[in-house]
Design a protein around this motif. Sequence first.
Motif, PDB file in Angstrom:
ATOM      1  N   LYS A 166       1.070 -20.404  -0.304  1.00  0.00           N
ATOM      2  CA  LYS A 166       0.261 -20.417   0.919  1.00  0.00           C
ATOM      3  C   LYS A 166      -0.795 -19.315   0.881  1.00  0.00           C
ATOM      4  O   LYS A 166      -1.944 -19.518   1.308  1.00  0.00           O
ATOM      5  CB  LYS A 166       1.162 -20.257   2.143  1.00  0.00           C
ATOM      6  CG  LYS A 166       2.067 -21.444   2.419  1.00  0.00           C
ATOM      7  CD  LYS A 166       2.832 -21.296   3.716  1.00  0.00           C
ATOM      8  CE  LYS A 166       3.883 -20.208   3.625  1.00  0.00           C
ATOM      9  NZ  LYS A 166       4.726 -20.136   4.840  1.00  0.00           N
ATOM     10  N   GLY A 167      -0.407 -18.153   0.355  1.00  0.00           N
ATOM     11  CA  GLY A 167      -1.359 -17.050   0.276  1.00  0.00           C
ATOM     12  C   GLY A 167      -2.524 -17.344  -0.644  1.00  0.00           C
ATOM     13  O   GLY A 167      -3.673 -16.999  -0.349  1.00  0.00           O
ATOM     14  N   ASP A 169      -3.712 -20.336  -1.336  1.00  0.00           N
ATOM     15  CA  ASP A 169      -4.559 -21.314  -0.636  1.00  0.00           C
ATOM     16  C   ASP A 169      -5.529 -20.612   0.310  1.00  0.00           C
ATOM     17  O   ASP A 169      -6.726 -20.940   0.366  1.00  0.00           O
ATOM     18  CB  ASP A 169      -3.697 -22.302   0.138  1.00  0.00           C
ATOM     19  CG  ASP A 169      -3.011 -23.316  -0.770  1.00  0.00           C
ATOM     20  OD1 ASP A 169      -3.428 -23.441  -1.941  1.00  0.00           O
ATOM     21  OD2 ASP A 169      -2.052 -23.968  -0.305  1.00  0.00           O
ATOM     22  N   GLU A 170      -5.033 -19.630   1.047  1.00  0.00           N
ATOM     23  CA  GLU A 170      -5.886 -18.890   1.984  1.00  0.00           C
ATOM     24  C   GLU A 170      -6.921 -18.061   1.228  1.00  0.00           C
ATOM     25  O   GLU A 170      -8.082 -17.957   1.644  1.00  0.00           O
ATOM     26  CB  GLU A 170      -5.020 -17.997   2.870  1.00  0.00           C
ATOM     27  CG  GLU A 170      -4.109 -18.779   3.814  1.00  0.00           C
ATOM     28  CD  GLU A 170      -3.165 -17.883   4.585  1.00  0.00           C
ATOM     29  OE1 GLU A 170      -3.242 -16.636   4.397  1.00  0.00           O
ATOM     30  OE2 GLU A 170      -2.345 -18.407   5.364  1.00  0.00           O
ATOM     31  N   ARG A 171      -6.527 -17.484   0.096  1.00  0.00           N
ATOM     32  CA  ARG A 171      -7.439 -16.675  -0.716  1.00  0.00           C
ATOM     33  C   ARG A 171      -8.567 -17.546  -1.269  1.00  0.00           C
ATOM     34  O   ARG A 171      -9.732 -17.140  -1.306  1.00  0.00           O
ATOM     35  CB  ARG A 171      -6.645 -16.021  -1.848  1.00  0.00           C
ATOM     36  CG  ARG A 171      -7.342 -14.878  -2.535  1.00  0.00           C
ATOM     37  CD  ARG A 171      -6.393 -14.230  -3.538  1.00  0.00           C
ATOM     38  NE  ARG A 171      -5.309 -13.510  -2.898  1.00  0.00           N
ATOM     39  CZ  ARG A 171      -4.182 -13.167  -3.521  1.00  0.00           C
ATOM     40  NH1 ARG A 171      -3.992 -13.499  -4.779  1.00  0.00           N
ATOM     41  NH2 ARG A 171      -3.250 -12.492  -2.877  1.00  0.00           N
ATOM     42  N   ALA A 173      -9.714 -20.310   0.085  1.00  0.00           N
ATOM     43  CA  ALA A 173     -10.588 -20.672   1.200  1.00  0.00           C
ATOM     44  C   ALA A 173     -11.565 -19.540   1.500  1.00  0.00           C
ATOM     45  O   ALA A 173     -12.747 -19.784   1.768  1.00  0.00           O
ATOM     46  CB  ALA A 173      -9.752 -21.014   2.426  1.00  0.00           C
ATOM     47  N   ARG A 174     -11.097 -18.291   1.451  1.00  0.00           N
ATOM     48  CA  ARG A 174     -11.995 -17.150   1.679  1.00  0.00           C
ATOM     49  C   ARG A 174     -13.040 -17.060   0.573  1.00  0.00           C
ATOM     50  O   ARG A 174     -14.206 -16.792   0.831  1.00  0.00           O
ATOM     51  CB  ARG A 174     -11.210 -15.839   1.750  1.00  0.00           C
ATOM     52  CG  ARG A 174     -10.372 -15.664   2.989  1.00  0.00           C
ATOM     53  CD  ARG A 174      -9.993 -14.201   3.191  1.00  0.00           C
ATOM     54  NE  ARG A 174      -9.371 -13.604   2.018  1.00  0.00           N
ATOM     55  CZ  ARG A 174      -8.070 -13.645   1.752  1.00  0.00           C
ATOM     56  NH1 ARG A 174      -7.255 -14.316   2.567  1.00  0.00           N
ATOM     57  NH2 ARG A 174      -7.580 -13.058   0.691  1.00  0.00           N
ATOM     58  N   THR A 256       5.147 -14.932   4.930  1.00  0.00           N
ATOM     59  CA  THR A 256       3.708 -14.695   4.977  1.00  0.00           C
ATOM     60  C   THR A 256       3.339 -13.559   4.043  1.00  0.00           C
ATOM     61  O   THR A 256       4.035 -12.544   3.976  1.00  0.00           O
ATOM     62  CB  THR A 256       3.261 -14.320   6.408  1.00  0.00           C
ATOM     63  OG1 THR A 256       3.673 -15.325   7.325  1.00  0.00           O
ATOM     64  CG2 THR A 256       1.752 -14.149   6.483  1.00  0.00           C
TER      65      THR A 256
END
Length: 325
Positions: A166-167, A169-171, A173-174, A256
């Motif tokens: 999940k982390g 994926d967020e990285r 996107a940024r 998280t």
Amino acid sequence: MLPFQAISFTTTEPGKRLIVTGAVHGNEVAGTHGIRRVIAEIESGALALARGSVTFVPITNPKAYALKRRNGDRNLNRNLQPTAPGVAPAEFEDHIANWLCPLMAQHDALLDLHSFQAQGQAFVMVGPQNNTGALEPTVHGDTERDWALRLGVKRAVDGWLGTYAKGVDERRARAERQPASEGKRHDLDAKYGVGTTEYMRSTGGMALTLECGQHDDPNGPEVAYRAIRNTLALFGLTDEPVPATETAMEGLHLGTVVDKFDRNDAFARPWQSFDPLRAGDVIGTRANGEVVRAPHDGYIVFPNALAEANYEWFYLAEATRRFNP
């Protein structure tokens, strides 16, 4: 090129094939000291192996170890896989992976010994429960749990790879919203988060990561040593009594991972791993002034005030009953 060293002891009786690694991160040496102590006992005859085999890797990343820092060219324990056929190794950790991954695959179980930057007590990191999913399928979830209960520590943590996925994926996107940077970003790789234990499970084996305490904790080598001895006894490699099950294990599930966006992001106070959090507590402040708060009750894990931008700053965990014997 710095050499790699593995020291193996093999008996004439069939049994488990165990591998024990230290200094995957070069400044985490409690495991190295614990490993060398056990090797000396086997070589002197003070500790007798009864069956199976054990391989010790006291210094997994010799470049990082020589430099007395976490990484050589990159974090070995975040993107561990051999280079593809025909692809030349680009970083020192590629050479390690090309040597270490086949070595691990020859064994049934891995005990990987680490330490951490902030203050706190030793704990063990365990893989997922039995599952057939795509991320980290395993049939050893129950065995790993029972092994963790016999290492000699009182806290166990699971949820690593799912949290990392999940982390990442967020990285990603940024990164898509930011100007392109030169060079390869390992932290955006789909396999980022796969280290020694995750790779071992991908070969069908079982694995635990033991965090032996803060890097400079003088008790860390003893924690590592006791865990090795307990593991040898549990798996029947020695005829010593099977260690007792920890009956008061605290279990936590990582959910998280929060990255630093800027190297000047700062904590509100010097957090220690497993400090409790209440929903709304101020954890830190971004360089742009944004206040970072706890989204729910739980615990902070692996707070790293020295993290660079785009790398993990801290984790959040919640209680789980998985480790109640």
